[in-house]
Design a protein around this motif. Structure first.
Motif, mmCIF file in Angstrom:
data_model
loop_
_atom_site.group_PDB
_atom_site.id
_atom_site.type_symbol
_atom_site.label_atom_id
_atom_site.label_comp_id
_atom_site.label_asym_id
_atom_site.label_seq_id
_atom_site.Cartn_x
_atom_site.Cartn_y
_atom_site.Cartn_z
ATOM 1 N N ARG A 197 0.777 -1.116 -0.084
ATOM 2 C CA ARG A 197 -0.156 0.235 0.235
ATOM 3 C C ARG A 197 0.793 1.073 0.056
ATOM 4 N NH1 ARG A 197 -1.575 3.102 4.201
ATOM 5 N NH2 ARG A 197 -0.952 1.547 5.749
ATOM 6 N N LEU A 198 1.864 1.498 0.860
ATOM 7 C CA LEU A 198 2.747 2.481 0.868
ATOM 8 C C LEU A 198 3.569 2.617 -0.193
ATOM 9 C CD1 LEU A 198 3.985 2.380 4.567
ATOM 10 C CD2 LEU A 198 2.295 3.925 3.455
ATOM 11 N N THR A 199 3.805 1.649 -0.988
ATOM 12 C CA THR A 199 4.674 1.787 -2.302
ATOM 13 C C THR A 199 3.789 2.407 -3.373
ATOM 14 O OG1 THR A 199 5.962 -0.332 -2.030
ATOM 15 C CG2 THR A 199 5.729 0.577 -3.967
ATOM 16 N N GLU A 200 2.589 2.005 -3.367
ATOM 17 C CA GLU A 200 1.628 2.659 -4.266
ATOM 18 C C GLU A 200 1.157 3.986 -3.929
ATOM 19 O OE1 GLU A 200 -1.735 0.143 -3.875
ATOM 20 O OE2 GLU A 200 -1.237 -1.280 -5.064
ATOM 21 N N GLN A 201 1.526 4.348 -2.849
ATOM 22 C CA GLN A 201 0.947 5.786 -2.255
ATOM 23 C C GLN A 201 2.357 6.828 -2.325
ATOM 24 O OE1 GLN A 201 -0.606 5.822 1.717
ATOM 25 N NE2 GLN A 201 -2.588 4.773 0.992
ATOM 26 N N LEU A 202 3.470 6.287 -2.039
ATOM 27 C CA LEU A 202 4.898 6.994 -1.744
ATOM 28 C C LEU A 202 5.518 7.126 -2.979
ATOM 29 C CD1 LEU A 202 5.373 6.120 1.988
ATOM 30 C CD2 LEU A 202 4.229 8.352 1.064
ATOM 31 N N ALA A 203 5.455 6.217 -3.906
ATOM 32 C CA ALA A 203 6.386 5.760 -5.067
ATOM 33 C C ALA A 203 7.712 5.786 -4.455
ATOM 34 C CB ALA A 203 6.121 6.732 -6.054
ATOM 35 N N PRO A 204 8.267 4.941 -3.783
ATOM 36 C CA PRO A 204 9.794 5.077 -3.434
ATOM 37 C C PRO A 204 10.431 4.346 -4.620
ATOM 38 C CG PRO A 204 8.597 3.053 -2.454
ATOM 39 C CD PRO A 204 7.594 4.060 -3.073
ATOM 40 N N ASP A 205 11.897 4.745 -4.347
ATOM 41 C CA ASP A 205 12.845 4.143 -5.423
ATOM 42 C C ASP A 205 13.107 2.795 -5.219
ATOM 43 O OD1 ASP A 205 13.016 6.457 -7.155
ATOM 44 O OD2 ASP A 205 14.221 7.432 -5.282
ATOM 45 N N VAL A 206 13.331 2.590 -3.862
ATOM 46 C CA VAL A 206 13.752 1.151 -3.274
ATOM 47 C C VAL A 206 12.796 0.749 -2.060
ATOM 48 C CG1 VAL A 206 15.848 -0.319 -2.131
ATOM 49 C CG2 VAL A 206 16.001 1.392 -4.109
ATOM 50 N N VAL A 207 12.518 -0.401 -2.131
ATOM 51 C CA VAL A 207 11.767 -0.987 -0.812
ATOM 52 C C VAL A 207 12.682 -2.022 -0.309
ATOM 53 C CG1 VAL A 207 9.734 -2.148 0.090
ATOM 54 C CG2 VAL A 207 9.676 -0.792 -2.058
ATOM 55 N N VAL A 208 12.997 -1.924 0.981
ATOM 56 C CA VAL A 208 13.747 -2.691 1.785
ATOM 57 C C VAL A 208 12.852 -3.731 2.270
ATOM 58 C CG1 VAL A 208 15.787 -3.016 3.343
ATOM 59 C CG2 VAL A 208 15.815 -1.039 1.785
ATOM 60 N N MET A 209 12.931 -4.969 1.942
ATOM 61 C CA MET A 209 11.999 -5.730 2.368
ATOM 62 C C MET A 209 12.413 -7.024 3.056
ATOM 63 S SD MET A 209 8.680 -6.336 1.559
ATOM 64 C CE MET A 209 8.118 -5.821 0.199
ATOM 65 N N ASP A 210 11.870 -7.000 4.320
ATOM 66 C CA ASP A 210 12.049 -8.334 5.047
ATOM 67 C C ASP A 210 11.022 -9.480 4.320
ATOM 68 O OD1 ASP A 210 12.667 -10.168 7.020
ATOM 69 O OD2 ASP A 210 11.431 -9.418 8.444
ATOM 70 N N ILE A 211 11.407 -10.773 4.570
ATOM 71 C CA ILE A 211 10.746 -11.913 3.970
ATOM 72 C C ILE A 211 9.491 -12.301 4.864
ATOM 73 C CG2 ILE A 211 10.917 -14.237 3.301
ATOM 74 C CD1 ILE A 211 13.383 -13.922 2.045
ATOM 75 N N ARG A 212 10.018 -12.449 6.125
ATOM 76 C CA ARG A 212 8.909 -12.880 6.976
ATOM 77 C C ARG A 212 8.455 -11.918 7.844
ATOM 78 N NH1 ARG A 212 12.330 -18.149 9.653
ATOM 79 N NH2 ARG A 212 12.123 -19.521 7.672
ATOM 80 N N MET A 213 7.103 -11.622 7.376
ATOM 81 C CA MET A 213 6.270 -10.767 7.965
ATOM 82 C C MET A 213 5.016 -11.151 8.287
ATOM 83 S SD MET A 213 7.392 -6.814 6.406
ATOM 84 C CE MET A 213 7.314 -7.505 4.664
ATOM 85 N N PRO A 214 4.145 -10.478 9.252
ATOM 86 C CA PRO A 214 2.683 -11.036 9.471
ATOM 87 C C PRO A 214 1.973 -10.549 8.476
ATOM 88 C CG PRO A 214 3.255 -9.248 10.642
ATOM 89 C CD PRO A 214 4.481 -9.730 10.099
ATOM 90 N N GLY A 215 0.677 -11.599 8.162
ATOM 91 C CA GLY A 215 0.054 -11.357 6.971
ATOM 92 C C GLY A 215 0.670 -11.553 5.580
ATOM 93 N N LEU A 216 0.496 -10.813 4.626
ATOM 94 C CA LEU A 216 1.063 -11.019 3.525
ATOM 95 C C LEU A 216 2.714 -11.087 3.573
ATOM 96 C CD1 LEU A 216 0.234 -10.779 0.487
ATOM 97 C CD2 LEU A 216 1.089 -8.491 0.235
ATOM 98 N N ASN A 217 3.253 -11.961 3.352
ATOM 99 C CA ASN A 217 4.822 -12.215 3.436
ATOM 100 C C ASN A 217 5.656 -11.172 2.396
ATOM 101 O OD1 ASN A 217 5.362 -13.844 1.370
ATOM 102 N ND2 ASN A 217 4.656 -15.562 2.385
ATOM 103 N N GLY A 218 6.924 -11.422 2.559
ATOM 104 C CA GLY A 218 7.851 -10.870 1.884
ATOM 105 C C GLY A 218 7.734 -10.867 0.332
ATOM 106 N N ILE A 219 7.642 -12.220 0.305
ATOM 107 C CA ILE A 219 7.603 -12.948 -1.294
ATOM 108 C C ILE A 219 6.341 -12.291 -1.875
ATOM 109 C CG2 ILE A 219 7.704 -14.934 -2.801
ATOM 110 C CD1 ILE A 219 9.125 -16.204 -0.516
ATOM 111 N N GLU A 220 5.213 -12.513 -1.189
ATOM 112 C CA GLU A 220 4.071 -11.972 -1.998
ATOM 113 C C GLU A 220 3.783 -10.693 -2.304
ATOM 114 O OE1 GLU A 220 1.258 -15.519 0.082
ATOM 115 O OE2 GLU A 220 1.804 -13.705 1.302
ATOM 116 N N ALA A 221 4.504 -9.890 -0.997
ATOM 117 C CA ALA A 221 4.536 -8.345 -1.272
ATOM 118 C C ALA A 221 5.703 -7.769 -2.544
ATOM 119 C CB ALA A 221 4.982 -7.725 0.157
#
Length: 235
Positions: free
Chosen positions: A59-83
């Protein structure tokens, strides 16, 4: 027009480039805080948002349009792979740089296939993580040679994939040599040294491979080399 002393007027200063916009996606507040504190002192990087879940990262990627998302893999709900897959499939230009604890994480391969531009392990130095952010923001992919070898070893222990690898009939023998070295985790400089060619020539071969194999980046070339059986743990 000249100044009174006859010298030419000074050129206006070149404006500094806009900082790289970074979104931090990690369910551990301490990890986000550590990165945010370091980035705050750097003129070329800017944290524009933080996410504690995969859904929030998308959601924040769509709103804020960052250049880079530093993404953890194991997160609650939608995991990092799906995100990562959702972000990569979106219309924005954000590149995903995955953070993972490799020794107990079985999802790195899935993250790369989902479109991640690279990945890091969480015990890396902060300076190395920041360098990786800059590399990914520039449109390159980053995959550490030591981690590449560990990935290949990990994949080799898995059941063989039922999907055929990408055909390599379109590449030359020299390009195949370069693909093997890319798959083994060598940098352009190391490839150039190994093959007794210039770094510029190594980059040219890499560009050709990306085009001929319809690969998005260097990380995909590593995956292609593995799936084609060109690299193995004993290399």
């Amino acid at each position: 027009m000249s100044d009174q002393d006859g010298s030419a007027p000074a050129s206006p200063p070149t404006p500094a480039p806009a900082p790289i916009r970074v979104l931090l996606a990690d369910d551990q507040p301490l990890v986000r805080a550590a990165l945010r504190m370091v980035v705050a002192d750097l003129p070329d990087l800017e944290v524009v948002g933080e996410a504690g879940t995969g859904d929030e990262a998308v959601r924040l990627t769509e709103q804020l349009a960052p250049d880079v998302v530093v993404m953890d893999i194991r997160m609650p709900g939608l995991n990092g792979i799906e995100a990562t897959e959702r972000i990569s499939a979106g219309t924005g230009a954000a590149h995903v740089l995955v953070l993972t604890t490799f020794d107990d994480d079985d999802y790195v391969y899935g993250a790369l296939r989902a479109g991640a531009a690279g990945f890091l392990v969480k015990d890396m130095a902060l300076d190395d993580i920041l360098t990786a952010v800059r590399v990914v923001a520039a449109g390159d992919a980053l995959i550490a040679p030591s981690v590449t070898r560990r990935l290949i070893k990990e994949f080799a222990g898995r059941p063989a994939s039922t999907s055929p690898g990408r055909p390599l009939t379109a590449i030359t023998e020299r390009e195949r040599e370069v693909l093997v070295l890319v798959g083994s985790g060598l940098s352009n400089a190391e490839i150039a040294e190994r093959l007794f060619i210039s770094v510029a020539t190594a980059k040219t071969y890499l560009t050709r491979l990306l085009s001929k194999l319809d690969a998005r980046d260097r990380v995909q070339l590593v995956i292609i080399a593995y799936e084609a059986g060109l690299v193995s743990p004993c290399r």
